[in-house]
Design a protein around this motif. Structure first.
Motif, PDB file in Angstrom:
ATOM      1  N   GLN A   1       0.823  -1.211   0.000  1.00 37.42           N
ATOM      2  CA  GLN A   1       0.000   0.000   0.000  1.00 37.42           C
ATOM      3  C   GLN A   1       0.856   1.259   0.000  1.00 37.42           C
ATOM      4  O   GLN A   1       0.599   2.204  -0.750  1.00 37.42           O
ATOM      5  N   THR A   2       1.890   1.273   0.826  1.00 34.05           N
ATOM      6  CA  THR A   2       2.746   2.449   0.940  1.00 34.05           C
ATOM      7  C   THR A   2       3.574   2.660  -0.323  1.00 34.05           C
ATOM      8  O   THR A   2       3.634   3.772  -0.860  1.00 34.05           O
ATOM      9  N   GLN A   3       4.200   1.578  -0.799  1.00 37.27           N
ATOM     10  CA  GLN A   3       5.073   1.703  -1.961  1.00 37.27           C
ATOM     11  C   GLN A   3       4.287   2.030  -3.216  1.00 37.27           C
ATOM     12  O   GLN A   3       4.712   2.849  -4.033  1.00 37.27           O
ATOM     13  N   SER A   4       3.142   1.396  -3.397  1.00 38.44           N
ATOM     14  CA  SER A   4       2.336   1.667  -4.586  1.00 38.44           C
ATOM     15  C   SER A   4       1.817   3.101  -4.582  1.00 38.44           C
ATOM     16  O   SER A   4       1.807   3.767  -5.627  1.00 38.44           O
ATOM     17  N   TYR A   5       1.411   3.592  -3.421  1.00 37.93           N
ATOM     18  CA  TYR A   5       0.955   4.985  -3.336  1.00 37.93           C
ATOM     19  C   TYR A   5       2.090   5.940  -3.677  1.00 37.93           C
ATOM     20  O   TYR A   5       1.902   6.914  -4.421  1.00 37.93           O
ATOM     21  N   SER A   6       3.270   5.656  -3.166  1.00 37.35           N
ATOM     22  CA  SER A   6       4.420   6.517  -3.413  1.00 37.35           C
ATOM     23  C   SER A   6       4.763   6.565  -4.896  1.00 37.35           C
ATOM     24  O   SER A   6       4.905   7.647  -5.487  1.00 37.35           O
ATOM     25  N   TRP A   7       4.900   5.403  -5.526  1.00 39.07           N
ATOM     26  CA  TRP A   7       5.279   5.375  -6.945  1.00 39.07           C
ATOM     27  C   TRP A   7       4.191   5.929  -7.844  1.00 39.07           C
ATOM     28  O   TRP A   7       4.458   6.736  -8.728  1.00 39.07           O
ATOM     29  N   ILE A   8       2.950   5.520  -7.602  1.00 46.77           N
ATOM     30  CA  ILE A   8       1.853   5.927  -8.481  1.00 46.77           C
ATOM     31  C   ILE A   8       1.570   7.419  -8.369  1.00 46.77           C
ATOM     32  O   ILE A   8       1.411   8.125  -9.362  1.00 46.77           O
ATOM     33  N   SER A   9       1.512   7.935  -7.139  1.00 44.41           N
ATOM     34  CA  SER A   9       1.182   9.352  -6.958  1.00 44.41           C
ATOM     35  C   SER A   9       2.273  10.263  -7.516  1.00 44.41           C
ATOM     36  O   SER A   9       1.980  11.330  -8.059  1.00 44.41           O
TER      37      SER A   9
ATOM     38  N   SER B   1      -5.516  14.114  -7.262  1.00 44.98           N
ATOM     39  CA  SER B   1      -6.784  13.443  -6.986  1.00 44.98           C
ATOM     40  C   SER B   1      -6.600  12.195  -6.129  1.00 44.98           C
ATOM     41  O   SER B   1      -7.565  11.569  -5.736  1.00 44.98           O
ATOM     42  N   ILE B   2      -5.339  11.806  -5.878  1.00 46.18           N
ATOM     43  CA  ILE B   2      -5.074  10.601  -5.092  1.00 46.18           C
ATOM     44  C   ILE B   2      -4.780  11.000  -3.647  1.00 46.18           C
ATOM     45  O   ILE B   2      -3.717  11.521  -3.335  1.00 46.18           O
ATOM     46  N   GLU B   3      -5.730  10.769  -2.795  1.00 45.84           N
ATOM     47  CA  GLU B   3      -5.579  11.093  -1.374  1.00 45.84           C
ATOM     48  C   GLU B   3      -5.198   9.838  -0.610  1.00 45.84           C
ATOM     49  O   GLU B   3      -5.733   8.751  -0.856  1.00 45.84           O
ATOM     50  N   TRP B   4      -4.294   9.994   0.336  1.00 50.12           N
ATOM     51  CA  TRP B   4      -3.762   8.859   1.079  1.00 50.12           C
ATOM     52  C   TRP B   4      -4.858   8.091   1.819  1.00 50.12           C
ATOM     53  O   TRP B   4      -4.904   6.865   1.781  1.00 50.12           O
ATOM     54  N   HIS B   5      -5.763   8.803   2.491  1.00 47.27           N
ATOM     55  CA  HIS B   5      -6.799   8.106   3.265  1.00 47.27           C
ATOM     56  C   HIS B   5      -7.756   7.359   2.335  1.00 47.27           C
ATOM     57  O   HIS B   5      -8.237   6.272   2.657  1.00 47.27           O
ATOM     58  N   GLN B   6      -8.044   7.927   1.145  1.00 47.82           N
ATOM     59  CA  GLN B   6      -8.869   7.225   0.171  1.00 47.82           C
ATOM     60  C   GLN B   6      -8.138   6.000  -0.377  1.00 47.82           C
ATOM     61  O   GLN B   6      -8.748   4.941  -0.606  1.00 47.82           O
ATOM     62  N   TRP B   7      -6.844   6.160  -0.586  1.00 47.59           N
ATOM     63  CA  TRP B   7      -6.034   5.055  -1.083  1.00 47.59           C
ATOM     64  C   TRP B   7      -6.100   3.870  -0.135  1.00 47.59           C
ATOM     65  O   TRP B   7      -6.226   2.727  -0.562  1.00 47.59           O
ATOM     66  N   LEU B   8      -6.030   4.115   1.152  1.00 41.67           N
ATOM     67  CA  LEU B   8      -6.064   3.041   2.135  1.00 41.67           C
ATOM     68  C   LEU B   8      -7.435   2.392   2.229  1.00 41.67           C
ATOM     69  O   LEU B   8      -7.550   1.187   2.464  1.00 41.67           O
TER      70      LEU B   8
END
Length: 340
Positions: free
Chosen positions: A300-308, A316-323
């Protein structure tokens, strides 16, 4: 191949660039699926005959005239003579313009008769001589067709199906890993054993129940399957969505997502495979504990980091929504960003 001065599409190119093509043909000698060589895949197209050697180039049939008419070749005064030097037009027909060290005799007279028959059927034009690529019906050379020619003996007849589009949301190292996984080139124990390297066991180091193959370690191992279950829970999708390596890597869009959303879904799957392999290696080489909870957190952390960081829609990518559920904010996003 662009760096060598070749264009990506070449159709019957002028032989003024013959030196480059000669080097390609000389280095070719690569068998395709039918047993043909790359050197036979590029042939000369006869134009005015100025740039093609009459005896030493293959321009009629499949053999050089120096081989086919060996006795005449030995009598030739200029063995590098061009076609234009040896064929002339007289009274509307083509005739040979021969230059022998002595008149042909004996069996050489039979060869001269056959050669004259061939020459009479040849018509020269005002166009320059050129090249033709025989492995494509259009006669056009493309790097894609050459890549297929090289890969087919190594990867099988499905070499094209092993080609996957690049996902720009991911770093190069993840794409390379996925490309190798599709080809079964990652060093799982079965592949190592096939190469004659002695191992204590070929069983999966995670479950120790089945032989470790690429398919097993990335999708069907019980411990790996648990990771995929948690990923699908996170995306609010059915557990059966990923049941094999094809589903995990190259399956088409499985549910309603925009182009951008599908790019994120695919990126998440590829990152999952990458991190599963990373933690498999940590367990094998560093005796690290296999912890599904920490693996999911890292995905979750790595994918959010690379994708965002790589997405032009990163605001449009918010961390809390991502989780909570990544598909929540990408399902109706019409912007295309993922593939290149």
């Amino acid at each position: 191949m662009g760096g060598g001065g070749l264009e990506s599409n070449v159709s019957c190119r002028n032989i003024s660039g013959r030196t480059v093509w000669k080097e390609i043909i000389k280095a070719g000698k690569i068998a395709d699926s039918t047993g043909a060589s790359f050197s036979s895949s590029i042939t000369k197209c006869l134009g005015n005959g100025v740039s093609i050697k009459f005896w030493n180039d293959i321009w009629f049939g499949s053999e050089r005239f120096s081989t086919l008419f060996h006795r005449l070749y030995m009598l030739e005064t200029n063995k590098d003579a061009s076609i234009a030097e040896r064929i002339t037009h007289s009274n509307g027909s083509s005739v040979g313009n021969w230059c022998w060290t002595r008149p042909p005799t004996g069996r050489a007279t039979n060869e001269i008769t056959e050669l004259n028959n061939i020459v009479s059927s040849v018509t020269l034009s005002d166009k320059q001589d050129s090249w033709k690529y025989n492995l494509d019906p259009t006669g056009i050379f493309t790097t894609k067709s050459l890549t297929l020619l090289i890969n087919t003996p190594r990867l099988g007849s499905n070499a094209l199906s092993l080609s996957i589009p690049r996902n720009k949301l991911l770093p190069q190292k993840v794409y390379i890993f996925i490309w190798r996984a599709i080809q079964k080139k990652i060093p799982v124990r079965l592949e190592i054993d096939k190469r004659g390297i002695d191992l204590d066991s070929t069983l999966c180091p995670l479950c120790e129940l089945n032989i470790e193959t690429t398919e097993h370690i990335l999708s069907s191992c019980p411990k790996t399957a648990l990771i995929w279950k948690l990923i699908l829970d996170w995306w609010a999708q059915d557990y059966s969505l990923i049941s094999n390596l094809n589903d995990a890597i190259i399956n088409k869009q499985p549910f309603a997502l925009s182009n951008f959303g599908f790019s994120i879904w695919q990126a998440t799957k590829w990152i999952t495979c990458y991190i599963i392999w990373k933690h498999r290696n940590l367990k094998v080489f560093s005796k690290k504990t296999w912890s599904p909870g920490s693996i999911i957190s890292e995905i979750q952390t790595q994918s959010y980091s690379w994708i965002s960081k790589r997405s032009r829609k990163k605001k449009s990518i918010e961390w809390h929504q991502w989780l909570i559920n990544p598909s929540f904010f990408v399902a109706d996003t019409p912007h295309r960003v993922g593939f290149g």
